[in-house]
Scaffold this active site. Structure first.
Site, PDB file in Angstrom:
ATOM      1  N   ARG A  31       0.257   6.497   7.491  1.00 49.78           N
ATOM      2  CA  ARG A  31       0.359   6.656   6.029  1.00 49.78           C
ATOM      3  C   ARG A  31      -0.229   7.993   5.580  1.00 49.78           C
ATOM      4  O   ARG A  31       0.116   8.511   4.532  1.00 49.78           O
ATOM      5  CB  ARG A  31      -0.412   5.537   5.313  1.00 49.78           C
TER       6      ARG A  31
ATOM      7  N   ASP B 139       4.308   3.531   6.364  1.00 44.11           N
ATOM      8  CA  ASP B 139       3.679   3.216   7.642  1.00 44.11           C
ATOM      9  C   ASP B 139       4.643   2.585   8.619  1.00 44.11           C
ATOM     10  O   ASP B 139       5.694   2.058   8.245  1.00 44.11           O
ATOM     11  CB  ASP B 139       2.538   2.223   7.432  1.00 44.11           C
TER      12      ASP B 139
ATOM     13  N   LYS C  73       0.814  -1.186   0.000  1.00 41.37           N
ATOM     14  CA  LYS C  73       0.000   0.000   0.000  1.00 41.37           C
ATOM     15  C   LYS C  73       0.863   1.257   0.000  1.00 41.37           C
ATOM     16  O   LYS C  73       0.386   2.354  -0.265  1.00 41.37           O
ATOM     17  CB  LYS C  73      -0.885   0.012   1.272  1.00 41.37           C
TER      18      LYS C  73
ATOM     19  N   GLU D   3       7.532   2.420  -6.162  1.00 38.60           N
ATOM     20  CA  GLU D   3       7.668   1.979  -4.767  1.00 38.60           C
ATOM     21  C   GLU D   3       7.795   3.193  -3.851  1.00 38.60           C
ATOM     22  O   GLU D   3       8.221   4.263  -4.288  1.00 38.60           O
ATOM     23  CB  GLU D   3       8.937   1.124  -4.621  1.00 38.60           C
TER      24      GLU D   3
END
Ligand code: IMP
Ligand code: MG
Length: 181
Positions: free
Chosen positions: A168, A162, A44, A102
């Site tokens: 996040r 995170d 995520k 990424e």
């Protein structure tokens, strides 16, 4: 001993991230002008960066989006070296230009595995874009064509990154501080 964590100082403020993302978007725009590009976000962590990045790529690039999810960390700050595909691509990337996005390259294990896996799907080209790079932690080399920032060996959160699923949503990148009680 109870360990508590809190977000401490800002390492990279929101406005610096925005500026760098615009620069990378323009560069990608030049490199892929008039071409198709499949931007593959790694869930995520890359979601926040990717959503800003794709809007910084000019319309001269024919962009489509896809996602993969891998699990390599659990809730720890140490890499396990084990990469498991949790969600695979929706569409074939055969003969396409692929850009893997990424959040951060740490040991490089996750990205080197993903690049290898992507090669097996025979795309036309593969490049990697990462917002952050902890170069001194590298165990396997990965070529990152588009890099946001090199950072020191500190655990960071925010802007998609995170710690145990938290933080996040912070607009800037912060260093996590461990409080021992
Ligand atoms: P690598 O396989 O060691 O390169 O680890 C890459 C993955 O580890 C990233 O996609 C992140 O999910 C996670 N990671 C590494 N360092 C950090 C960090 O400082 N903050 C948050 N996540 C991190
Ligand atoms: Mg990640």
């Amino acid at each position: 001993m109870i360990m508590e964590y809190k977000v401490a100082e800002v390492l990279i403020p929101e406005n610096e991230i925005a500026k760098r993302v615009r620069e990378i978007g323009e560069k990608i725009g030049k490199d892929y002008a008039g071409k198709d590009l499949v931007v593959v976000g790694i869930l995520k962590g890359a979601v926040v960066f990717m959503s800003d990045l794709v809007r910084a790529i000019p319309e001269t690039v024919n962009v489509s989006l896809d996602f993969m999810a891998v699990s390599s960390y659990g809730d720890s700050t140490k890499t396990s070296g084990i990469v498991r595909i949790v969600k695979d691509l929706d569409s074939s990337v055969k003969d396409k230009n692929v850009l893997i996005v990424e959040d951060i390259v740490d040991t490089g294990l996750t990205l080197s595995y993903l690049v290898k896996l992507m090669h097996e799907r025979q795309p036309g080209t593969i490049r990697v874009c990462a917002l952050l790079d902890k170069e001194e932690r590298r165990k396997v080399s990965v070529h990152v064509e588009y890099k946001g920032f090199s950072i020191p060996d500190k655990f960071v959160v925010g802007y998609g990154l995170d710690y145990a699923g938290r933080w996040r949503n912070l607009p800037s990148v912060h260093i996590v501080e461990v409080l021992e009680q």
